[in-house]
Design a protein around this motif. Structure first.
Motif, PDB file in Angstrom:
ATOM      1  N   ARG A 288     -29.441  -4.322  -6.869  1.00 44.43           N
ATOM      2  CA  ARG A 288     -29.729  -4.929  -5.566  1.00 44.43           C
ATOM      3  C   ARG A 288     -30.953  -5.819  -5.685  1.00 44.43           C
ATOM      4  NH1 ARG A 288     -30.771   0.697  -2.639  1.00 44.43           N
ATOM      5  NH2 ARG A 288     -30.003   1.560  -4.582  1.00 44.43           N
ATOM      6  N   PRO A 289     -31.103  -6.801  -4.798  1.00 44.95           N
ATOM      7  CA  PRO A 289     -32.298  -7.648  -4.831  1.00 44.95           C
ATOM      8  C   PRO A 289     -33.574  -6.812  -4.665  1.00 44.95           C
ATOM      9  CG  PRO A 289     -30.624  -8.631  -3.447  1.00 44.95           C
ATOM     10  CD  PRO A 289     -30.145  -7.242  -3.771  1.00 44.95           C
ATOM     11  N   VAL A 290     -34.659  -7.323  -5.233  1.00 50.64           N
ATOM     12  CA  VAL A 290     -35.938  -6.602  -5.240  1.00 50.64           C
ATOM     13  C   VAL A 290     -36.926  -7.336  -4.337  1.00 50.64           C
ATOM     14  CG1 VAL A 290     -37.789  -5.699  -6.680  1.00 50.64           C
ATOM     15  CG2 VAL A 290     -35.468  -5.918  -7.633  1.00 50.64           C
ATOM     16  N   ALA A 291     -37.413  -6.640  -3.310  1.00 50.31           N
ATOM     17  CA  ALA A 291     -38.361  -7.240  -2.373  1.00 50.31           C
ATOM     18  C   ALA A 291     -39.756  -7.285  -2.999  1.00 50.31           C
ATOM     19  CB  ALA A 291     -38.385  -6.439  -1.076  1.00 50.31           C
ATOM     20  N   HIS A 292     -40.268  -8.483  -3.175  1.00 55.88           N
ATOM     21  CA  HIS A 292     -41.565  -8.708  -3.826  1.00 55.88           C
ATOM     22  C   HIS A 292     -42.706  -8.183  -2.966  1.00 55.88           C
ATOM     23  CE1 HIS A 292     -44.816 -11.622  -5.305  1.00 55.88           C
ATOM     24  NE2 HIS A 292     -44.523 -10.869  -6.342  1.00 55.88           N
TER      25      HIS A 292
ATOM     26  N   ALA B 289     -38.901  -9.465 -16.885  1.00 55.84           N
ATOM     27  CA  ALA B 289     -39.051 -10.116 -15.581  1.00 55.84           C
ATOM     28  C   ALA B 289     -39.732 -11.460 -15.838  1.00 55.84           C
ATOM     29  CB  ALA B 289     -39.874  -9.252 -14.635  1.00 55.84           C
ATOM     30  N   TYR B 290     -38.997 -12.560 -15.688  1.00 51.55           N
ATOM     31  CA  TYR B 290     -39.475 -13.882 -16.086  1.00 51.55           C
ATOM     32  C   TYR B 290     -39.620 -14.801 -14.879  1.00 51.55           C
ATOM     33  CZ  TYR B 290     -40.260 -16.880 -20.179  1.00 51.55           C
ATOM     34  OH  TYR B 290     -40.824 -17.638 -21.176  1.00 51.55           O
ATOM     35  N   TRP B 291     -40.623 -15.694 -14.935  1.00 49.98           N
ATOM     36  CA  TRP B 291     -40.877 -16.627 -13.832  1.00 49.98           C
ATOM     37  C   TRP B 291     -39.675 -17.548 -13.639  1.00 49.98           C
ATOM     38  CZ3 TRP B 291     -44.273 -21.573 -13.847  1.00 49.98           C
ATOM     39  CH2 TRP B 291     -44.485 -22.003 -12.523  1.00 49.98           C
ATOM     40  N   VAL B 292     -39.194 -17.611 -12.419  1.00 54.48           N
ATOM     41  CA  VAL B 292     -37.968 -18.347 -12.133  1.00 54.48           C
ATOM     42  C   VAL B 292     -38.084 -19.825 -12.482  1.00 54.48           C
ATOM     43  CG1 VAL B 292     -38.557 -18.768  -9.697  1.00 54.48           C
ATOM     44  CG2 VAL B 292     -36.154 -18.700 -10.414  1.00 54.48           C
ATOM     45  N   ASN B 293     -39.247 -20.421 -12.272  1.00 52.61           N
ATOM     46  CA  ASN B 293     -39.389 -21.855 -12.538  1.00 52.61           C
ATOM     47  C   ASN B 293     -39.369 -22.185 -14.024  1.00 52.61           C
ATOM     48  OD1 ASN B 293     -39.540 -22.226  -9.812  1.00 52.61           O
ATOM     49  ND2 ASN B 293     -41.677 -22.856  -9.758  1.00 52.61           N
TER      50      ASN B 293
ATOM     51  N   PRO C 266     -31.664  -6.435 -19.458  1.00 50.38           N
ATOM     52  CA  PRO C 266     -31.527  -7.032 -18.125  1.00 50.38           C
ATOM     53  C   PRO C 266     -32.667  -8.002 -17.851  1.00 50.38           C
ATOM     54  CG  PRO C 266     -31.227  -4.652 -18.041  1.00 50.38           C
ATOM     55  CD  PRO C 266     -31.741  -4.971 -19.411  1.00 50.38           C
ATOM     56  N   LEU C 267     -32.341  -9.094 -17.178  1.00 52.96           N
ATOM     57  CA  LEU C 267     -33.333 -10.122 -16.866  1.00 52.96           C
ATOM     58  C   LEU C 267     -33.510 -10.235 -15.359  1.00 52.96           C
ATOM     59  CD1 LEU C 267     -35.205 -12.420 -17.778  1.00 52.96           C
ATOM     60  CD2 LEU C 267     -33.215 -13.949 -17.749  1.00 52.96           C
ATOM     61  N   LEU C 268     -34.688  -9.834 -14.892  1.00 59.28           N
ATOM     62  CA  LEU C 268     -35.100 -10.082 -13.516  1.00 59.28           C
ATOM     63  C   LEU C 268     -35.856 -11.400 -13.490  1.00 59.28           C
ATOM     64  CD1 LEU C 268     -36.517  -6.552 -12.601  1.00 59.28           C
ATOM     65  CD2 LEU C 268     -34.244  -7.426 -12.109  1.00 59.28           C
ATOM     66  N   THR C 269     -35.927 -12.023 -12.333  1.00 60.44           N
ATOM     67  CA  THR C 269     -36.717 -13.247 -12.228  1.00 60.44           C
ATOM     68  C   THR C 269     -37.499 -13.271 -10.933  1.00 60.44           C
ATOM     69  OG1 THR C 269     -36.666 -15.667 -12.447  1.00 60.44           O
ATOM     70  CG2 THR C 269     -34.874 -14.649 -11.193  1.00 60.44           C
ATOM     71  N   TRP C 270     -38.733 -13.792 -10.998  1.00 55.39           N
ATOM     72  CA  TRP C 270     -39.691 -13.785  -9.898  1.00 55.39           C
ATOM     73  C   TRP C 270     -40.315 -15.174  -9.754  1.00 55.39           C
ATOM     74  CZ3 TRP C 270     -44.491 -15.298 -11.596  1.00 55.39           C
ATOM     75  CH2 TRP C 270     -44.710 -15.200 -12.989  1.00 55.39           C
TER      76      TRP C 270
ATOM     77  N   TYR D  29     -29.161 -17.856 -14.225  1.00 59.46           N
ATOM     78  CA  TYR D  29     -29.796 -17.472 -15.480  1.00 59.46           C
ATOM     79  C   TYR D  29     -30.276 -16.022 -15.549  1.00 59.46           C
ATOM     80  CZ  TYR D  29     -29.909 -22.532 -16.187  1.00 59.46           C
ATOM     81  OH  TYR D  29     -29.558 -23.844 -16.332  1.00 59.46           O
ATOM     82  N   ALA D  30     -30.248 -15.275 -14.457  1.00 64.20           N
ATOM     83  CA  ALA D  30     -30.802 -13.917 -14.456  1.00 64.20           C
ATOM     84  C   ALA D  30     -29.803 -12.923 -13.891  1.00 64.20           C
ATOM     85  CB  ALA D  30     -32.104 -13.881 -13.651  1.00 64.20           C
ATOM     86  N   ASP D  31     -30.118 -11.652 -14.068  1.00 62.02           N
ATOM     87  CA  ASP D  31     -29.261 -10.583 -13.566  1.00 62.02           C
ATOM     88  C   ASP D  31     -29.616 -10.158 -12.145  1.00 62.02           C
ATOM     89  OD1 ASP D  31     -27.657 -10.042 -16.010  1.00 62.02           O
ATOM     90  OD2 ASP D  31     -29.633  -9.596 -16.843  1.00 62.02           O
ATOM     91  N   GLN D  32     -30.852 -10.397 -11.740  1.00 53.13           N
ATOM     92  CA  GLN D  32     -31.274 -10.045 -10.389  1.00 53.13           C
ATOM     93  C   GLN D  32     -32.579 -10.762 -10.078  1.00 53.13           C
ATOM     94  OE1 GLN D  32     -30.729  -9.577  -7.233  1.00 53.13           O
ATOM     95  NE2 GLN D  32     -29.464  -7.768  -7.727  1.00 53.13           N
ATOM     96  N   MET D  33     -32.849 -10.924  -8.789  1.00 55.27           N
ATOM     97  CA  MET D  33     -34.056 -11.637  -8.374  1.00 55.27           C
ATOM     98  C   MET D  33     -35.054 -10.725  -7.690  1.00 55.27           C
ATOM     99  SD  MET D  33     -32.732 -13.771  -5.053  1.00 55.27           S
ATOM    100  CE  MET D  33     -31.743 -12.970  -3.779  1.00 55.27           C
ATOM    101  N   ILE D  34     -36.313 -11.061  -7.875  1.00 56.19           N
ATOM    102  CA  ILE D  34     -37.414 -10.500  -7.097  1.00 56.19           C
ATOM    103  C   ILE D  34     -37.783 -11.590  -6.100  1.00 56.19           C
ATOM    104  CG2 ILE D  34     -39.757  -9.575  -7.181  1.00 56.19           C
ATOM    105  CD1 ILE D  34     -39.230  -8.847 -10.123  1.00 56.19           C
TER     106      ILE D  34
END
Length: 248
Positions: A10-14, A198-202, A219-223, A237-242
Motif C-alpha cells: 500500500r502507499p506510504v504516508a510520508h 528507498a530512492y529519491w523520485v526525481n 523492493p524499490l520505494l520512492t520518495w 520505476y518503483a514498486d511503491q511510493m512514499i
C-alpha cells in the motif's frame, strides 16, 4: 531474509498523513491516526535524545514545526514529550508511543536519523522498542553505518537504505567527503546488505536502484511523491511510493 510483501502492498504516508490545513502536522499523533484511518502505511523519522530515547521527529532541532528551541540531542525525552506542535494541542511522541498508537493496524517504516558519527544508540533503542511490538515495522537510514546497525541489532526486521544519486557538502554537512562518496551508487551494499531501497523520485531512473531491483530482487520505494509527474515516475520505476500532499 527477503523483504515482506506488506512493505509495498500500500502507499506510504510520508511522516503520516499530514495536512496543515486540517491541523495535522508531520510526525504528530494526528497524522499517524489519519494514515491509519485511510489504510496507508506510515513513514516516520526518529531522533536520539539526551537520555537515549527515540523520539518521532524529522528535524534534529526544535522550532520549525514545534514550540521551543534547541537540539533534540541536548534534551531529555521527558522534556520533549511536553513540546507542542505549533497551533495544535498535540505533543511530540516517542517511537514506543507511536507503536502503542498504531497497534499493528498498518506498517510502520522508521527512518533512523544520523549525525554520521558512528553513534548507534538510536538503533539500540529502536531494537528495544520493536522487540515487544507485534506489528509490521521496518527500519531504514541514509547512513550506511546505521543500516549495518539495523542488520546487527534488529536482524528480524526488514532494513533498507534511503538514497539519492548525489551527496553534496551543503546538503550533507555532517558526513565526511569519504562518507558522501561511499553513499553514492549504493557502493556500501555488500556491507549493509539492505533488503529494500528507498530512492529519491526525481533521480529515477538510475543505474544503482535498477540493479538492486531487477538483478537482486530488492523492493524499490520512492520518495517523496507530491506531483502527478512524480506519481507517474513512481509507477513506472518503483514498486511503491512514499507520498505527501494528496490522497492516492
Amino acid at each position: 531474509m527477503p523483504a515482506p510483501d506488506w512493505l509495498t502492498a500500500r502507499p506510504v504516508a510520508h511522516r503520516g498523513l499530514h495536512d496543515r490545513s486540517r491541523g495535522l502536522i508531520e510526525n504528530m499523533p494526528g497524522a499517524a491516526l489519519a494514515a491509519i484511518e485511510s489504510n496507508f502505511a506510515i513513514e516516520c523519522d526518529i531522533q536520539l535524545t539526551a537520555d537515549g530515547e527515540a523520539m518521532v521527529h524529522h528535524d534534529d532541532e526544535l522550532g520549525r514545526l514545534t514550540e521551543g528551541a534547541g537540539a533534540l540531542l541536548g534534551l531529555t525525552s521527558m522534556a520533549l514529550k511536553e513540546v507542542r506542535f505549533k497551533d495544535t494541542p498535540e505533543r511530540m511522541m516517542s517511537l514506543a508511543d507511536l507503536c502503542i498508537l498504531v497497534r499493528g493496524r498498518v506498517p510502520i517504516i522508521v527512518e533512523v536519523k544520523s549525525h554520521f558519527d558512528g553513534d548507534r544508540r538510536l538503533v539500540k533503542r529502536m531494537a528495544e522498542v520493536l522487540k515487544s511490538y507485534a506489528g509490521p515495522a521496518a527500519g531504514m537510514s541514509f547512513d550506511p553505518d546505521q543500516v549495518m546497525a539495523l542488520r546487527e541489532l534488529i536482524p528480524d526486521r526488514p532494513r533498507g537504505i534511503v538514497a539519492e544519486s548525489n551527496y553534496t557538502e551543503a546538503g550533507w554537512p555532517e558526513a565526511t567527503p569519504a562518507q558522501r562518496a561511499g553513499m553514492r551508487h549504493l557502493k556500501h551494499a555488500l556491507k549493509t546488505r539492505p533488503q529494500f531501497v528507498a530512492y529519491w523520485v526525481n533521480d529515477l531512473p538510475a543505474p544503482a536502484p535498477w540493479i538492486a531491483r531487477h538483478l537482486f530482487g530488492l523492493p524499490l520505494l520512492t520518495w517523496t511523491v507530491r506531483t502527478a509527474e512524480q506519481r507517474a515516475r513512481a509507477g513506472r520505476y518503483a514498486d511503491q511510493m512514499i507520498f505527501e500532499g494528496f490522497r492516492p
